[in-house]
Motif scaffolding. Structure first.
Motif, PDB file in Angstrom:
ATOM      1  N   CYS A   2       0.856  -1.194   0.000  1.00 35.23           N
ATOM      2  CA  CYS A   2       0.000   0.000   0.000  1.00 35.23           C
ATOM      3  C   CYS A   2       0.888   1.238   0.000  1.00 35.23           C
ATOM      4  O   CYS A   2       1.767   1.375   0.839  1.00 35.23           O
ATOM      5  N   ASN A   3       0.637   2.105  -0.951  1.00 34.39           N
ATOM      6  CA  ASN A   3       1.450   3.322  -1.070  1.00 34.39           C
ATOM      7  C   ASN A   3       0.666   4.580  -0.746  1.00 34.39           C
ATOM      8  O   ASN A   3       1.035   5.676  -1.150  1.00 34.39           O
ATOM      9  N   ILE A   4      -0.428   4.430   0.013  1.00 33.94           N
ATOM     10  CA  ILE A   4      -1.279   5.589   0.284  1.00 33.94           C
ATOM     11  C   ILE A   4      -0.549   6.653   1.094  1.00 33.94           C
ATOM     12  O   ILE A   4      -0.906   7.823   1.091  1.00 33.94           O
ATOM     13  N   TRP A   5       0.503   6.229   1.809  1.00 30.73           N
ATOM     14  CA  TRP A   5       1.290   7.183   2.596  1.00 30.73           C
ATOM     15  C   TRP A   5       2.015   8.185   1.709  1.00 30.73           C
ATOM     16  O   TRP A   5       2.498   9.211   2.182  1.00 30.73           O
ATOM     17  N   ASN A   6       2.087   7.909   0.387  1.00 29.62           N
ATOM     18  CA  ASN A   6       2.740   8.842  -0.527  1.00 29.62           C
ATOM     19  C   ASN A   6       1.894  10.093  -0.789  1.00 29.62           C
ATOM     20  O   ASN A   6       2.384  11.081  -1.316  1.00 29.62           O
ATOM     21  N   ILE A   7       0.599  10.025  -0.449  1.00 34.42           N
ATOM     22  CA  ILE A   7      -0.273  11.180  -0.662  1.00 34.42           C
ATOM     23  C   ILE A   7       0.128  12.308   0.295  1.00 34.42           C
ATOM     24  O   ILE A   7       0.257  12.091   1.490  1.00 34.42           O
ATOM     25  N   PHE A 171      -2.559   0.500  -3.647  1.00 33.04           N
ATOM     26  CA  PHE A 171      -3.052   1.859  -3.823  1.00 33.04           C
ATOM     27  C   PHE A 171      -1.941   2.770  -4.320  1.00 33.04           C
ATOM     28  O   PHE A 171      -0.760   2.549  -4.075  1.00 33.04           O
ATOM     29  N   CYS A 172      -2.356   3.819  -5.021  1.00 34.12           N
ATOM     30  CA  CYS A 172      -1.448   4.866  -5.508  1.00 34.12           C
ATOM     31  C   CYS A 172      -0.474   4.353  -6.562  1.00 34.12           C
ATOM     32  O   CYS A 172       0.613   4.907  -6.732  1.00 34.12           O
ATOM     33  N   GLN A 173      -0.870   3.302  -7.257  1.00 32.50           N
ATOM     34  CA  GLN A 173      -0.184   2.906  -8.481  1.00 32.50           C
ATOM     35  C   GLN A 173      -1.125   3.205  -9.642  1.00 32.50           C
ATOM     36  O   GLN A 173      -2.344   3.133  -9.491  1.00 32.50           O
ATOM     37  N   GLU A 174      -0.564   3.529 -10.798  1.00 34.06           N
ATOM     38  CA  GLU A 174      -1.402   3.757 -11.968  1.00 34.06           C
ATOM     39  C   GLU A 174      -2.131   2.467 -12.326  1.00 34.06           C
ATOM     40  O   GLU A 174      -1.533   1.391 -12.335  1.00 34.06           O
ATOM     41  N   MET A 175      -3.435   2.566 -12.590  1.00 34.65           N
ATOM     42  CA  MET A 175      -4.245   1.390 -12.891  1.00 34.65           C
ATOM     43  C   MET A 175      -3.641   0.607 -14.055  1.00 34.65           C
ATOM     44  O   MET A 175      -3.327   1.168 -15.103  1.00 34.65           O
ATOM     45  N   ASP A 176      -3.463  -0.701 -13.846  1.00 40.95           N
ATOM     46  CA  ASP A 176      -2.808  -1.543 -14.835  1.00 40.95           C
ATOM     47  C   ASP A 176      -3.418  -2.941 -14.773  1.00 40.95           C
ATOM     48  O   ASP A 176      -3.392  -3.596 -13.727  1.00 40.95           O
TER      49      ASP A 176
END
Length: 319
Positions: A2-7, A171-176
């Motif tokens: 989860c990369n939501i912390w990048n927001i 999360f926070c990856q471009e949809m692929d």
């Protein structure tokens, strides 16, 4: 995973505690008293005043649930959680071994903190209605420990339930569509389909025999379909997000899905008025027609039905 912390949040535009409470009050007569608030993150226990908000929501007669990694729950916070009248505390636990969970979470000592959190919460919840639950994401890294986790929960009198989710694109990856084939995500995706199938069959039997598993027993058949052909699985289901749930972000935006526009903002709008507005109806149509590959379909809005291979053949597509 989860990369939501990048927001990067702009704290100056976040809703105030009073605005949150006003919104909760505004739901009187609009939602049933059985309505449940899920407070999630990121990590919700990092949010200032979250337990004050829980206490207020509970005082309004609604159910509450917090999903947490448990890292911040020491003895003092355990007392505060119990005193907040929280209904359910759901702990994210992704392995029965500390090495597995700590690797997935990326922080050494995470497993030990969860075990201590369970002990503290159980110690102080006597006389309260607090339930302790476990949420586990099934992935390649922990596949060998999934059944052991279910058995451990069954033996543990301190825990009311364990629920499982299938790993999805972080999360926070471009949809692929092919996210699970990418090198950076390969460690997440279970590629041994025979092992996956065996684990899913065992979980289904465990649920049917009375294990403390939150999923419907047929959910595991769909997990099996998903891991075999993720894009085919998701394309065949109509998304019903927008029928009976909504989300509110830290800035007050009300929305059904993060991939669609918001329908309003709790700072300025009344949800009861918005719910049947033209804009909301148009947004619902967009949600119903969405064919994007997202986590909602396999995990959050599961509805019991036959796996695709067992469905009767119809003359036209149905949803």
């Amino acid at each position: 995973m989860c990369n939501i912390w990048n927001i990067k949040d702009d704290y100056n535009t976040q809703t105030t505690m009073q605005q949150k409470k006003n919104f909760v009050r505004s739901l009187r007569g609009f939602v049933d008293t059985d309505f449940e608030f899920h407070l999630s993150g990121g990590e919700p226990l990092m949010s200032e005043g979250v337990l004050e908000l829980v206490n207020f929501i509970s005082g309004e007669g609604y159910r509450t649930n917090i999903v947490t990694n448990g890292f911040l729950i020491d003895e003092l916070m355990a007392k505060e959680i119990v005193n907040s009248k929280l209904g359910t505390l759901t702990l994210s636990l992704d392995g029965i071994r500390s090495q597995t969970h700590d690797f997935i979470r990326g922080v050494k000592g995470s497993f030990r903190r969860i075990i201590k959190a369970i002990e503290y919460l159980d110690k102080y919840r006597k006389g309260s209605k607090l339930k302790i639950a476990i949420l586990t994401t099934i992935m390649k890294t922990n596949l060998n420990e999934i059944l052991k986790l279910a058995k451990w929960t069954q033996r543990n009198r301190k825990i009311e339930m364990i629920s499982f989710q299938a790993v999805t694109q972080p999360f926070c990856q471009e949809m692929d569509r092919d996210w699970f084939k990418n090198d950076k995500n390969r460690f997440l995706w279970p590629d041994d389909l025979k092992k996956v199938s065996k684990v899913m069959r065992c979980l289904k039997k465990m649920k049917a025999s009375g294990y403390k598993i939150g999923n419907h027993q047929n959910h595991f058949l769909h997990f099996n379909e998903y891991f075999a052909e993720p894009n085919i699985f998701l394309k065949k289901i109509k998304c019903n997000l927008g029928d009976y749930e909504f989300h509110v972000d830290p800035y007050g935006k009300i929305f059904f899905c993060c991939l669609t526009e918001g329908i309003g903002n709790i700072k300025t709008d009344n949800l009861a008025v918005l719910w049947d507005s033209v804009k909301t109806q148009e947004t619902r149509k967009e949600v119903y027609g969405c064919k994007k590959n997202c986590h909602i379909m396999i995990n959050c809005f599961y509805e019991d039905e036959l796996p695709f291979k067992d469905k009767p053949v119809l003359n036209k597509p149905t949803f």
